[in-house]
Design an enzyme around this catalytic site. Structure first.
Site, mmCIF file in Angstrom:
data_model
loop_
_atom_site.group_PDB
_atom_site.id
_atom_site.type_symbol
_atom_site.label_atom_id
_atom_site.label_comp_id
_atom_site.label_asym_id
_atom_site.label_seq_id
_atom_site.Cartn_x
_atom_site.Cartn_y
_atom_site.Cartn_z
ATOM 1 N N SER A 132 34.263 80.510 7.105
ATOM 2 C CA SER A 132 34.898 79.540 6.668
ATOM 3 C C SER A 132 36.165 79.563 7.513
ATOM 4 C CB SER A 132 35.461 79.301 5.371
ATOM 5 O OG SER A 132 36.013 78.424 5.055
ATOM 6 N N LYS A 186 29.572 81.487 0.272
ATOM 7 C CA LYS A 186 30.017 80.274 1.084
ATOM 8 C C LYS A 186 29.685 79.063 0.862
ATOM 9 C CE LYS A 186 31.695 78.223 4.563
ATOM 10 N NZ LYS A 186 31.120 77.371 5.184
ATOM 11 N N HIS A 189 31.755 78.202 -2.242
ATOM 12 C CA HIS A 189 33.266 78.080 -1.538
ATOM 13 C C HIS A 189 33.394 76.793 -1.264
ATOM 14 C CE1 HIS A 189 35.539 77.161 2.193
ATOM 15 N NE2 HIS A 189 36.600 78.116 1.687
ATOM 16 N N ASN A 190 32.352 75.985 -0.616
ATOM 17 C CA ASN A 190 32.077 74.721 -0.036
ATOM 18 C C ASN A 190 32.421 73.721 -1.113
ATOM 19 O OD1 ASN A 190 32.160 76.083 2.262
ATOM 20 N ND2 ASN A 190 30.713 74.600 3.316
ATOM 21 N N GLU A 193 35.637 73.634 -2.079
ATOM 22 C CA GLU A 193 36.424 72.803 -1.528
ATOM 23 C C GLU A 193 36.359 71.442 -1.683
ATOM 24 O OE1 GLU A 193 35.420 74.064 2.849
ATOM 25 O OE2 GLU A 193 35.278 72.105 3.451
HETATM 26 P P1 NAP Z 1 27.766 72.210 16.785
HETATM 27 O O1 NAP Z 1 29.104 72.051 17.441
HETATM 28 O O2 NAP Z 1 26.885 71.270 16.823
HETATM 29 O O3 NAP Z 1 27.198 73.301 17.989
HETATM 30 C C1 NAP Z 1 25.688 73.584 17.616
HETATM 31 C C2 NAP Z 1 25.360 74.713 18.903
HETATM 32 O O4 NAP Z 1 23.846 74.795 18.501
HETATM 33 C C3 NAP Z 1 25.273 73.838 20.327
HETATM 34 O O5 NAP Z 1 25.577 74.961 21.366
HETATM 35 C C4 NAP Z 1 23.847 73.708 20.551
HETATM 36 O O6 NAP Z 1 23.398 73.891 21.868
HETATM 37 C C5 NAP Z 1 23.126 74.547 19.543
HETATM 38 N N1 NAP Z 1 21.687 74.141 19.012
HETATM 39 C C6 NAP Z 1 21.594 72.781 18.376
HETATM 40 N N2 NAP Z 1 20.427 72.814 17.992
HETATM 41 C C7 NAP Z 1 19.668 73.868 18.661
HETATM 42 C C8 NAP Z 1 18.465 74.331 18.619
HETATM 43 N N3 NAP Z 1 17.346 73.497 17.814
HETATM 44 N N4 NAP Z 1 18.055 75.638 18.957
HETATM 45 C C9 NAP Z 1 18.887 76.181 19.539
HETATM 46 N N5 NAP Z 1 20.283 76.056 19.595
HETATM 47 C C10 NAP Z 1 20.587 74.691 19.076
HETATM 48 O O7 NAP Z 1 27.760 73.149 15.660
HETATM 49 P P2 NAP Z 1 28.870 73.780 14.926
HETATM 50 O O8 NAP Z 1 29.883 72.913 14.191
HETATM 51 O O9 NAP Z 1 29.436 74.971 15.911
HETATM 52 O O10 NAP Z 1 28.265 74.459 13.599
HETATM 53 C C11 NAP Z 1 27.323 75.964 13.979
HETATM 54 C C12 NAP Z 1 27.294 76.378 12.481
HETATM 55 O O11 NAP Z 1 28.334 76.752 11.971
HETATM 56 C C13 NAP Z 1 26.316 75.316 11.546
HETATM 57 O O12 NAP Z 1 25.630 76.034 10.725
HETATM 58 C C14 NAP Z 1 27.577 74.784 10.722
HETATM 59 O O13 NAP Z 1 27.296 74.293 9.494
HETATM 60 C C15 NAP Z 1 28.515 76.022 10.742
HETATM 61 N N6 NAP Z 1 29.808 75.832 10.293
HETATM 62 C C16 NAP Z 1 30.494 74.988 10.948
HETATM 63 C C17 NAP Z 1 31.866 74.353 10.808
HETATM 64 C C18 NAP Z 1 32.426 73.523 11.271
HETATM 65 O O14 NAP Z 1 33.655 73.373 10.872
HETATM 66 N N7 NAP Z 1 32.251 72.889 12.481
HETATM 67 C C19 NAP Z 1 32.448 75.522 9.884
HETATM 68 C C20 NAP Z 1 31.692 76.510 9.125
HETATM 69 C C21 NAP Z 1 30.437 76.755 9.309
HETATM 70 P P3 NAP Z 1 23.244 72.671 22.826
HETATM 71 O O15 NAP Z 1 24.656 72.676 23.533
HETATM 72 O O16 NAP Z 1 22.211 72.753 23.980
HETATM 73 O O17 NAP Z 1 23.289 71.327 22.384
#
Ligand code: NAP
Length: 475
Positions: A132, A186, A189-190, A193
């Site tokens: 988080s 987690k 937590h959300n 939040e």
């Molecule tokens: P993101 O910016 O949308 O990035 C997703 C990544 O995963 C991209 O590099 C994408 O590759 C890849 N991807 C997407 N679909 C895929 C598939 N089917 N197979 C393999 N790779 C794939 O997402 P993010 O915000 O970093 O989130 C990642 C995780 O962290 C999620 O579970 C999210 O819920 C969690 N999270 C996010 C936050 C936040 O604030 N953003 C906070 C805590 C947790 P390409 O470049 O090829 O599209």
């Protein structure tokens, strides 16, 4: 790229994955990085020349695996659900006994339990880990909630301890329990939040529609509140949000933002899981429901027209010191109740899954790095740290006095908001829960009577043992 030199690898170079990898690189670890679209992995290295020596992009999964030291530590930071299963299936044949796979996304803990079972007996290790803090947290220090086998944790602990946020030098990371424990925590937590944010938004609603304050003045009030009991990241950013002026219209930024809140589902999971455990987290639920209703903007506008001219009752809010202090006290009290609900859900899940969740430690690792970070969490940590069982935060000696004192302010704010027709669903859910929770003699006796009448479901009597069915008059 030199083979076998990377300390850890990250798959998924989106917002979170790239920032987590850079955080690791900055702390001195060599990080192999890979992405479905490989160019993004190379861009992470090339865009960060100061850390380039520690970022090792790989064109293929095979190269990525080869670059890792053994036992290999592979972190997935891809969207939750099928992408995690797909990435695991692709890499598993390339890994060897003792290697560790870590899902660091926002997984549904039920999926984490399933994946843990699927990996069991294969020689590989699987960790479900909640992270988080959003983009900035991932880059400079998130709060990290680790699940999985206890003896796997030491394999990743040195990296996690270094990259985690610090609260007074204590790293905000801990192993919390087997399989889905980290992702469950987690999820809660959300949910908390969501509740925190909704309650702040409801107080903003009272300030806007009841007190008729300008955003700039509201920002001052929130900044003031941030110096006391409510001191937290969310109160701090609220003041920043309210102070901001839109450069195009030169009006407050909050006033040009559409009143429809997005969500990605983890708050909803928290509420569903709490319901499944029989400990309805009603304040969290109100917050999730309010986001849902917010997105039906057109429908709300139509309903507003239908009820135009319907006068709510009279209620007077005051923007003086006493009036603002009442709002502050109401928010503190509702916040304690919301956290009590989240903690009750974690306690129930811990019993149900035999996780033995360390509830005090959870408060400790939420004190910094994560979105709900606050000094208030230190109070919760201390309440759990005293060696006695905390049945519920609302029964903890550390909180009873505070809630007893603050409840009248919460009561007055909810009552006045109801009279004025200003919606406060989360604040009023907190108050209703509190009143229900502290009532020794409830009203479920009537529900039992109804159930017995229409379905012969039986009931218990105070004066006799055993389940009893009564012959009710025919209806
Ligand atoms: P993101 O910016 O949308 O990035 C997703 C990544 O995963 C991209 O590099 C994408 O590759 C890849 N991807 C997407 N679909 C895929 C598939 N089917 N197979 C393999 N790779 C794939 O997402 P993010 O915000 O970093 O989130 C990642 C995780 O962290 C999620 O579970 C999210 O819920 C969690 N999270 C996010 C936050 C936040 O604030 N953003 C906070 C805590 C947790 P390409 O470049 O090829 O599209």
């Amino acid at each position: 790229m030199a083979n076998g030199t990377a300390d850890i690898g990250v798959i998924g170079m989106g917002t979170m994955g790239a920032n987590l990898a850079l955080n690791m690189a900055e702390k001195g670890f060599r990080v192999a990085v890979q992405n479905r679209t490989p160019a993004k992995a190379f861009a992470v290295r090339d865009d960060n020349p100061d850390l380039a020596d520690n970022v090792l992009p790989a064109e293929t999964l095979e190269d990525f695996v080869k670059s890792l030291k053994t036992p290999r530590r592979v972190v997935f930071m891809v969207p939750a659900g099928q992408p995690v299963d797909d990435e695991m299936a692709k890499i598993r044949p390339l890994l060897q006994e003792g290697d560790v796979m870590v899902d660091a996304g926002n997984a549904d803990f039920n999926d984490t339990v399933r994946r843990s079972k699927e990996v069991e007996g294969s020689g590989l290790k699987f960790v479900g880990m909640g992270v988080s803090g959003g983009e900035l947290g991932a880059r400079h220090g998130p709060s990290i909630m680790v699940g999985g086998a206890k003896d796997t944790y030491p394999l990743i602990e040195p990296v996690l301890t270094k990259i985690a946020a610090k609260y007074q030098d204590e790293p905000c990371v801990a192993w919390l329990g087997p399989d889905g424990a980290g992702h469950f925590v987690k999820t809660i937590h959300n949910g908390i939040e969501y509740a925190d944010m909704q309650m702040i938004a409801e107080i903003y609603g009272i300030m806007r529609d009841g007190l008729k304050l300008e955003p700039k003045r509201m920002a001052e009030v929130f900044r003031d509140w941030n110096t006391r009991e409510l001191a937290s990241y969310l109160i701090e950013i609220t003041a920043v949000n309210l102070d901001e002026i839109d450069p195009e219209t030169e009006t407050p930024m909050v006033e040009v933002i559409v009143d429809e809140a997005g969500q990605k589902g983890t708050g909803r999971w928290a509420v569903i899981e709490a319901e499944k455990l029989g400990v309805g987290a009603t304040t969290l639920e109100a917050a999730v429901a309010a986001r849902g209703l917010s997105s039906r903007r057109g429908e709300r506008a139509d309903a507003a027209k239908l009820y135009e001219g319907v006068e709510p009752g009279q209620a007077q809010f005051f923007a003086d010191e006493a009036g603002l202090a009442e709002l502050e006290s109401a928010l503190v009290t509702a916040k304690i109740i919301a956290y009590a609900q989240g903690y009750a859900a974690m306690a129930a899940a811990s019993d149900e899954n035999s996780w033995n969740l360390p509830l005090g430690t959870i408060a400790e690792i939420w004190r910094a790095g994560c979105i709900i970070r606050s000094h208030f969490l230190d109070d919760i940590a201390k309440a759990y740290d005293k060696g006695h069982t905390v049945v519920n935060i609302l029964q903890s000696p550390d909180f009873v006095g505070r809630v007893a004192k603050g409840q009248s302010a919460l009561r007055r704010v909810v009552a006045k908001a109801a009279l004025a027709g200003i919606p406060v669903p989360a604040l009023s859910a907190a108050l209703a829960y509190f009143d229900d929770y502290r009532r020794a003699r409830g009203t479920a006796n009537l529900i039992q009577a109804q159930r017995d009448l229409f379905g012969a479901h039986t009931f218990h009597r105070f004066d006799k043992d055993g389940a009893i069915h009564h012959q009710w008059p025919a209806v």
